[in-house]
Motif scaffolding. Structure first.
Motif, PDB file in Angstrom:
ATOM      1  N   LYS A  98     -19.744   2.191  -5.532  1.00  0.00           N
ATOM      2  CA  LYS A  98     -19.607   1.994  -3.963  1.00  0.00           C
ATOM      3  C   LYS A  98     -18.459   1.085  -3.678  1.00  0.00           C
ATOM      4  CE  LYS A  98     -23.584  -0.400  -3.825  1.00  0.00           C
ATOM      5  NZ  LYS A  98     -23.842  -0.383  -5.244  1.00  0.00           N
ATOM      6  N   SER A  99     -18.288   0.125  -4.372  1.00  0.00           N
ATOM      7  CA  SER A  99     -16.748  -0.719  -4.078  1.00  0.00           C
ATOM      8  C   SER A  99     -15.961  -0.228  -4.503  1.00  0.00           C
ATOM      9  CB  SER A  99     -17.314  -2.036  -4.777  1.00  0.00           C
ATOM     10  OG  SER A  99     -18.381  -2.753  -4.135  1.00  0.00           O
ATOM     11  N   THR A 100     -15.876   0.806  -5.684  1.00  0.00           N
ATOM     12  CA  THR A 100     -14.701   1.480  -5.905  1.00  0.00           C
ATOM     13  C   THR A 100     -14.081   2.418  -4.785  1.00  0.00           C
ATOM     14  OG1 THR A 100     -15.498   1.529  -8.355  1.00  0.00           O
ATOM     15  CG2 THR A 100     -13.755   2.899  -7.449  1.00  0.00           C
ATOM     16  N   LEU A 101     -15.173   3.111  -4.283  1.00  0.00           N
ATOM     17  CA  LEU A 101     -14.784   3.932  -3.137  1.00  0.00           C
ATOM     18  C   LEU A 101     -14.066   3.177  -1.953  1.00  0.00           C
ATOM     19  CD1 LEU A 101     -14.556   6.501  -1.437  1.00  0.00           C
ATOM     20  CD2 LEU A 101     -16.950   6.259  -0.974  1.00  0.00           C
ATOM     21  N   LEU A 102     -14.934   1.952  -1.435  1.00  0.00           N
ATOM     22  CA  LEU A 102     -14.344   1.030  -0.559  1.00  0.00           C
ATOM     23  C   LEU A 102     -13.088   0.668  -0.867  1.00  0.00           C
ATOM     24  CD1 LEU A 102     -15.643  -0.029   2.196  1.00  0.00           C
ATOM     25  CD2 LEU A 102     -15.957  -2.272   0.970  1.00  0.00           C
ATOM     26  N   ASN A 103     -12.917  -0.070  -2.077  1.00  0.00           N
ATOM     27  CA  ASN A 103     -11.618  -0.507  -2.402  1.00  0.00           C
ATOM     28  C   ASN A 103     -10.434   0.301  -2.070  1.00  0.00           C
ATOM     29  OD1 ASN A 103     -12.498  -3.001  -2.796  1.00  0.00           O
ATOM     30  ND2 ASN A 103     -12.789  -2.668  -4.975  1.00  0.00           N
ATOM     31  N   ALA A 104     -10.618   1.780  -2.696  1.00  0.00           N
ATOM     32  CA  ALA A 104      -9.772   2.692  -2.492  1.00  0.00           C
ATOM     33  C   ALA A 104      -9.314   3.084  -1.126  1.00  0.00           C
ATOM     34  CB  ALA A 104     -10.093   4.136  -3.237  1.00  0.00           C
ATOM     35  N   LEU A 105     -10.268   2.827  -0.219  1.00  0.00           N
ATOM     36  CA  LEU A 105     -10.035   3.206   1.182  1.00  0.00           C
ATOM     37  C   LEU A 105      -9.202   1.847   1.921  1.00  0.00           C
ATOM     38  CD1 LEU A 105     -13.391   4.673   2.313  1.00  0.00           C
ATOM     39  CD2 LEU A 105     -11.233   5.879   1.793  1.00  0.00           C
ATOM     40  N   SER A 106      -9.864   0.831   1.324  1.00  0.00           N
ATOM     41  CA  SER A 106      -9.263  -0.418   2.155  1.00  0.00           C
ATOM     42  C   SER A 106      -8.041  -0.852   1.444  1.00  0.00           C
ATOM     43  CB  SER A 106     -10.143  -1.722   1.977  1.00  0.00           C
ATOM     44  OG  SER A 106     -10.489  -2.039   0.611  1.00  0.00           O
ATOM     45  N   HIS A 107      -7.564  -0.581   0.285  1.00  0.00           N
ATOM     46  CA  HIS A 107      -6.399  -1.016  -0.047  1.00  0.00           C
ATOM     47  C   HIS A 107      -5.417   0.052  -0.419  1.00  0.00           C
ATOM     48  CE1 HIS A 107      -9.009  -4.407  -1.340  1.00  0.00           C
ATOM     49  NE2 HIS A 107      -8.098  -4.867  -1.629  1.00  0.00           N
ATOM     50  N   ALA A 108      -5.484   1.360  -1.106  1.00  0.00           N
ATOM     51  CA  ALA A 108      -4.815   2.348  -1.265  1.00  0.00           C
ATOM     52  C   ALA A 108      -4.830   3.066   0.003  1.00  0.00           C
ATOM     53  CB  ALA A 108      -5.306   3.111  -2.341  1.00  0.00           C
ATOM     54  N   GLY A 109      -5.682   3.059   0.759  1.00  0.00           N
ATOM     55  CA  GLY A 109      -5.732   3.907   2.062  1.00  0.00           C
ATOM     56  C   GLY A 109      -4.860   3.632   3.006  1.00  0.00           C
ATOM     57  N   ILE A 110      -4.307   2.359   3.123  1.00  0.00           N
ATOM     58  CA  ILE A 110      -3.522   1.787   4.053  1.00  0.00           C
ATOM     59  C   ILE A 110      -1.955   1.853   3.806  1.00  0.00           C
ATOM     60  CG2 ILE A 110      -5.224   0.331   5.188  1.00  0.00           C
ATOM     61  CD1 ILE A 110      -3.999  -1.874   4.008  1.00  0.00           C
ATOM     62  N   TYR A 111      -1.734   2.021   2.493  1.00  0.00           N
ATOM     63  CA  TYR A 111      -0.185   2.092   1.956  1.00  0.00           C
ATOM     64  C   TYR A 111      -0.210   3.305   1.338  1.00  0.00           C
ATOM     65  CZ  TYR A 111      -0.890  -3.043   2.305  1.00  0.00           C
ATOM     66  OH  TYR A 111      -0.863  -4.536   2.693  1.00  0.00           O
ATOM     67  N   ASN A 112       1.209   3.661   1.298  1.00  0.00           N
ATOM     68  CA  ASN A 112       1.623   4.737   0.427  1.00  0.00           C
ATOM     69  C   ASN A 112       1.496   4.793  -0.950  1.00  0.00           C
ATOM     70  OD1 ASN A 112       2.399   6.389   2.648  1.00  0.00           O
ATOM     71  ND2 ASN A 112       4.335   5.666   2.774  1.00  0.00           N
ATOM     72  N   GLN A 113       1.085   5.746  -1.982  1.00  0.00           N
ATOM     73  CA  GLN A 113       0.824   5.577  -3.181  1.00  0.00           C
ATOM     74  C   GLN A 113       1.753   6.433  -4.102  1.00  0.00           C
ATOM     75  OE1 GLN A 113      -1.445   3.057  -4.395  1.00  0.00           O
ATOM     76  NE2 GLN A 113      -1.383   2.760  -2.129  1.00  0.00           N
ATOM     77  N   ILE A 114       2.537   5.973  -5.050  1.00  0.00           N
ATOM     78  CA  ILE A 114       3.292   6.592  -5.888  1.00  0.00           C
ATOM     79  C   ILE A 114       2.672   7.775  -6.564  1.00  0.00           C
ATOM     80  CG2 ILE A 114       4.821   4.556  -6.346  1.00  0.00           C
ATOM     81  CD1 ILE A 114       3.560   4.385  -9.219  1.00  0.00           C
TER      82      ILE A 114
END
Length: 412
Positions: A76-92
């Motif tokens: 659950k938190s893994t999905l939320l963290n991906a959306l809230s952290h990676a989701g707002i920035y471009n990733q390499i």
């Protein structure tokens, strides 16, 4: 933004690798048993990528209230963290979350015991304090879990946030919900807190602000949700219909937790505040500002700025830029406002000030943040020390600065 055109607030591509190596290692997990993300068919959407001459398909999270449920350690938190952290920035390339995307104005909300709150109208959530203490212009040097979470939400809305990420693990329990037995023992008129469950729908209906909420301890939230996702051994399932069926089965049982109180019909007031220029000026006597860590800024006059509650600051270079920006905003925008009296007053709201600062960076580049009061902490010259932060995080830092007279609700 394509998400908004589709009525979505977030997207996760099929095949994404969401788990990280560890809490302090942001590289993708490479174990042979890692489960790659797969969207449930009911919420699957496809986007065209002309620059890559291909398409991507994955989970599209619609606007509204979305719950992420499931057992402990199921993702659950893994999905939320991906959306809230990676989701707002471009990733390499190779990060595994290159196509995890969220609305740029999304804000992660948590409780934050002990933080400073300055002049925030939290009456939408907290009112009727003992001894007649008001909450329309609430201030505290040591906010509780519930008052800090209320302030964090209102401050995000003040800055125009359009989507909130909430994880019950980092929330104040009494802010999220009150069960039937507690409401029977402690009468509603004796409880100053209106729980988030009574406000989340009016927040969306009246202000268009969506919420993505990780919840594992209260099924009462099913009643206010538009969509319910279940993480089961890192597999994502759409269990909305099942959750709504559970609500229907319990319809005959009155639940105080989700009853329609008068306070739940309207979200309440979001009040703009006006920053006071002098409070944000560099320290006196040429003392320096030092970024000790990603979440800690120290001032030469002994002041320490704790940014631990701003979880979406992901690198120390952003903190460098935030610390410098506060000084430049005070000297270049607030004290130069024609309405200001020696930097003491302004007719510019916090949101307006930061919009102008963002426009200034767009025009002049990131070098505009450099400040003579800034100590780069021994990182060599300034090249590469600063990374552009969001205005939401600059606002969050200004809100937490422990100086007197940082904000007022009425311009002078």
């Amino acid at each position: 933004m394509e998400l908004t055109k589709r009525g979505l607030v977030a997207f996760v591509a099929n095949g994404s690798v969401l788990p990280r190596q560890s809490g302090d290692d942001d590289r993708p997990l490479t174990d042979t048993g890692v489960v790659k993300f797969q969207s449930p068919k009911t919420l699957e959407v496809t986007f065209q990528l002309p620059s890559l001459a291909t398409t991507i398909t994955g989970l599209g999270i619609p606007a509204g209230i979305t719950l992420i449920v499931g057992g402990g350690f199921h993702g659950k938190s893994t999905l939320l963290n991906a959306l809230s952290h990676a989701g707002i920035y471009n990733q390499i390339p190779g990060d595994g979350r290159e196509f995890c995307i969220s609305l740029k104005q999304s804000m992660k909300i948590r409780s934050e015991d002990g933080r400073k709150v300055a002049g925030v109208n939290i009456s939408a959530f907290i009112d009727n304090l003992p001894f007649g203490k008001g909450t329309q212009e609430f201030g505290s040097e040591d906010a509780s879990g519930s008052t800090s979470q209320a302030a964090n939400i209102i401050e995000a809305l003040e800055m125009g946030s359009t989507n909130l990420f909430v994880d019950e693990d980092t929330c104040a329990t009494n802010f999220m919900i009150r069960d039937d037995k507690m409401m029977e023992l402690v009468a509603p008129h004796k409880e100053p807190i209106t729980p988030f469950i009574h406000k989340v729908r009016s927040l969306y209906k009246q202000h268009g602000v969506s919420t993505i909420l990780v919840i594992g301890g209260s099924g009462d939230y099913f009643q206010v949700a538009d969509h319910v996702l279940m993480m089961d051994s890192y597999a994502c399932l759409d269990v909305t219909d099942k959750a709504k069926a559970i609500v229907e089965r319990h319809n005959g049982i009155k639940s105080a937790a989700t009853s329609n109180e008068p306070s739940s019909s309207s979200f309440g007031t979001i009040t703009n505040r006006y920053p006071i220029g002098n409070a944000f000026l560099p320290p006196p006597n040429n003392s320096k500002i030092n970024v000790r860590a990603r979440t800690i800024v120290t001032y030469g006059d002994g002041l320490e700025l704790d940014l631990g509650g701003l979880e979406q600051i992901v690198h120390k270079s952003q903190t460098h830029a935030i610390a410098s920006s506060i000084q430049q905003i005070a000297t270049r925008l607030l004290s130069n406002d024609p309405s200001a009296n020696g930097g003491n007053a302004t007719t510019l709201t916090l949101a307006t000030v930061l919009r102008r600062w963002n426009e200034l960076i767009d025009r002049e580049g990131l070098d505009v943040v450099l400040s003579s009061s800034f100590n780069n902490g021994g990182d060599g010259d300034y090249n590469g020390v600063h990374a552009r932060p969001r205005m939401l995080e600059i606002a969050g830092a200004m809100n937490r600065l422990r100086r007197d007279g940082t904000f007022r609700q009425n311009p002078r």
